[in-house]
Design an enzyme around this catalytic site. Structure first.
Site, PDB file in Angstrom:
ATOM      1  N   GLU A  78       7.276 -22.597   8.929  1.00  0.00           N
ATOM      2  CA  GLU A  78       7.620 -21.270   9.447  1.00  0.00           C
ATOM      3  C   GLU A  78       7.755 -21.229  10.974  1.00  0.00           C
ATOM      4  O   GLU A  78       7.589 -20.171  11.581  1.00  0.00           O
ATOM      5  CB  GLU A  78       6.570 -20.247   8.991  1.00  0.00           C
ATOM      6  CG  GLU A  78       6.571 -20.023   7.500  1.00  0.00           C
ATOM      7  CD  GLU A  78       5.775 -18.790   7.136  1.00  0.00           C
ATOM      8  OE1 GLU A  78       6.394 -17.797   6.731  1.00  0.00           O
ATOM      9  OE2 GLU A  78       4.538 -18.816   7.270  1.00  0.00           O
ATOM     10  N   HIS A 169       2.396 -11.224   2.647  1.00  0.00           N
ATOM     11  CA  HIS A 169       2.351 -12.491   3.380  1.00  0.00           C
ATOM     12  C   HIS A 169       1.334 -12.484   4.516  1.00  0.00           C
ATOM     13  O   HIS A 169       0.394 -13.271   4.506  1.00  0.00           O
ATOM     14  CB  HIS A 169       3.771 -12.772   3.886  1.00  0.00           C
ATOM     15  CG  HIS A 169       3.926 -14.041   4.659  1.00  0.00           C
ATOM     16  ND1 HIS A 169       5.145 -14.547   5.013  1.00  0.00           N
ATOM     17  CD2 HIS A 169       3.026 -14.906   5.174  1.00  0.00           C
ATOM     18  CE1 HIS A 169       4.992 -15.678   5.686  1.00  0.00           C
ATOM     19  NE2 HIS A 169       3.710 -15.911   5.800  1.00  0.00           N
TER      20      HIS A 169
HETATM   21 ZN   LIG Z   1       3.018 -17.498   6.884  1.00  0.00          ZN
END
Ligand SMILES: [Zn+2]
Length: 236
Positions: A78, A169
């Site tokens: 990410e 998330h």
């Molecule tokens: Zn994350």
């Protein structure tokens, strides 16, 4: 060894340890800092648990999330969160991405916004926006901000603010420097815990817009006090 200011990398390493110590990151989550000398570049650890990060684990990236040439170490999936925000926000010098448990409820309950409930989180300014990844990635998503397009979509929802929640998330919090970003990440999570607790008790009186603005000015100079304590705790 990457070409970087050792003091900046030292702060980045401390930030990793402090965020773990405060339960903001666990085995997952990450913190980055922009290269003050070359603003089109940022520093972020290789793919590993933040508590274990040392200076030698730090990698350099371009704002498109590409590791510097010759660095073959596996990066965080990410990393695009960081690059896209740095590109969209010249005022941002550091980014914390976490899956802090306390913020999750405010990303998944649509009718309740995360808002400043005490003075330490007055920097939030008002309701914190929520990134709905389905709007950017469609139904076939794994919730991960795994490319530049999703990173850019997240940066749009962040807007000019200090934080964005990510539905199902976690959260991403920004600051002018790594110390401010850490301060904000810790107090964003604290606010979430306190707000949820207060809402169970009854109707909540939030900070007014006036209180929020005045308190944010007062607190802006207090980051160093917290940082010096937290850094020593994290070393101990
Ligand atoms: Zn994350």
């Amino acid at each position: 060894v990457i070409d970087a200011d050792p003091a900046l990398i030292g702060d980045l390493v401390s930030a990793n340890h402090i965020l773990f110590r405060h339960g903001i990151v666990d085995a997952f989550g990450h913190v980055s800092v922009r290269d003050g000398r070359r603003p089109g570049r940022f520093f972020l650890a290789r793919n590993m648990a933040p508590a274990l990060v040392a200076a030698g684990d730090v990698m350099a990236f371009g704002l498109d999330g590409t590791p510097e040439a010759g660095d073959e170490r596996p990066p965080y999936l990410e990393r695009f969160i960081h690059g896209s925000i740095y590109r969209a926000r010249p005022d941002v010098g550091a980014v914390v991405h976490s899956h802090a448990a306390a913020v999750i409820p405010f990303g998944v309950v649509r009718r309740v916004a995360l808002r400043p409930v005490f003075h330490m989180s007055s920097f939030l300014g008002g309701p914190v926006p929520v990134f709905e990844i389905r709007e950017a990635a469609g139904p076939d998503n794994d919730l991960m901000v795994r490319d530049e397009r999703l990173g850019d979509a997240l940066a749009v929802v962040l807007g000019s603010g200090p934080a964005v929640l990510m539905r199902g998330h976690g959260a991403t919090v920004v600051g002018a420097d790594v110390r401010q970003a850490v301060f904000r990440a810790i107090y964003t999570s604290a606010n979430a815990g306190l707000q949820a607790e207060a809402m169970r008790l009854g109707e909540v009186t939030f900070l007014s817009d006036e209180e929020t603005a005045r308190s944010a000015v007062t607190n802006a100079g207090q980051v160093e006090r917290a940082w010096s304590l937290w850094r020593r705790e994290a070393q101990g």
